[in-house]
Scaffold this active site. Structure first.
Site, short mmCIF file in Angstrom:
data_model
loop_
_atom_site.label_atom_id
_atom_site.label_comp_id
_atom_site.label_asym_id
_atom_site.label_seq_id
_atom_site.Cartn_x
_atom_site.Cartn_y
_atom_site.Cartn_z
N HIS A 19 45.73 20.85 39.95
CA HIS A 19 46.67 21.49 40.87
C HIS A 19 47.79 22.23 40.15
O HIS A 19 48.29 23.23 40.66
CB HIS A 19 47.27 20.46 41.83
CG HIS A 19 46.30 19.93 42.81
ND1 HIS A 19 46.42 20.09 44.17
CD2 HIS A 19 45.15 19.22 42.65
CE1 HIS A 19 45.41 19.52 44.78
NE2 HIS A 19 44.63 18.97 43.87
N ASP A 120 51.33 23.26 48.19
CA ASP A 120 50.05 22.65 47.90
C ASP A 120 49.60 21.92 49.17
O ASP A 120 50.37 21.14 49.73
CB ASP A 120 50.22 21.66 46.75
CG ASP A 120 48.92 21.16 46.18
OD1 ASP A 120 48.00 20.86 46.95
OD2 ASP A 120 48.82 21.06 44.94
N THR A 142 44.30 25.00 45.74
CA THR A 142 44.05 25.02 44.30
C THR A 142 42.61 24.66 43.97
O THR A 142 42.20 24.80 42.82
CB THR A 142 44.99 24.03 43.59
OG1 THR A 142 44.83 22.74 44.17
CG2 THR A 142 46.43 24.47 43.71
#
Length: 201
Positions: A19, A120, A142
């Site tokens: 990530h 995220d 990601t």
């Protein structure tokens, strides 16, 4: 009121395997296109980055600003201080939401207001914060489309778990896969139950 020259984008990342670098590279591309970018992570991660705990060096972020929020466990142990991974994520949602909103307010008061938040998707509550404070919000995935497709198929029950270790998996748009080709917590769901739940709920 003086017009700002650059839009300001906050990029909230959670530093787990696979990530960090995609979020950092995306941030660098935004900056290269002329946006002001501020990376946001937890205070415990920031301490680890500046300590000798290894991990991503702050110098890797080059000229991108770095700000922090609290996950409710601001010591050097971070998530390991929590009684369980579920307790950690619950506290992070509560405290992270509050301190992210406070950070956005602080940036506005300093004359560098944020225009958008890229987060995220492992931190879905960030979109609620963006909506509440009146800025645009967008998830940056990601993981690859293939992995996202696998998560979706498992979530909707179209790919049944546990996987048969002796059978190939045939998924739309992908070559035949061995069960071991799938993410580790799909191949062995009990290996990372917290991430299984986060990724598939």
């Amino acid at each position: 009121m003086e017009k700002r020259e650059k839009a300001h984008c906050l990029v909230l990342f959670y530093p787990i395997q696979g990530h960090i670098n995609p979020m950092l590279q995306f941030s660098k591309r935004l900056q290269h296109k002329g946006l002001k970018v501020t990376l946001v992570t937890t205070r415990s991660v920031h301490k680890a980055m500046h300590g000798d705990g290894g991990g991503q060096s702050p110098s890797s972020f080059s000229s991108i600003a770095l700000e922090t929020i609290s996950d409710g466990n601001d010591g050097e142990g971070g998530s390991s201080q929590a009684e369980s991974i579920q307790a950690y994520w619950d506290r992070f949602r509560e405290i992270g939401s509050q301190t992210l909103a406070e950070l956005i307010d602080k940036l506005s008061a300093s004359g560098h207001p944020a225009d958008c938040l890229v987060y995220d998707p492992i931190l879905p509550w960030a979109l609620d914060v963006a909506k509440r404070v009146g800025i645009a919000g967008a998830a940056f995935f990601t993981v690859s489309c293939a992995v996202t497709n696998i998560y979706s198929l498992v979530h909707y029950g179209l790919l049944k778990l546990p996987l048969n270790p002796d059978s190939e998996i045939f998924l739309p748009g992908l070559p035949p896969l061995q069960p071991s080709d799938t993410p580790s917590f799909i191949f062995v769901p009990e290996s990372y139950p917290a991430f299984f739940k986060l990724s598939l709920d």
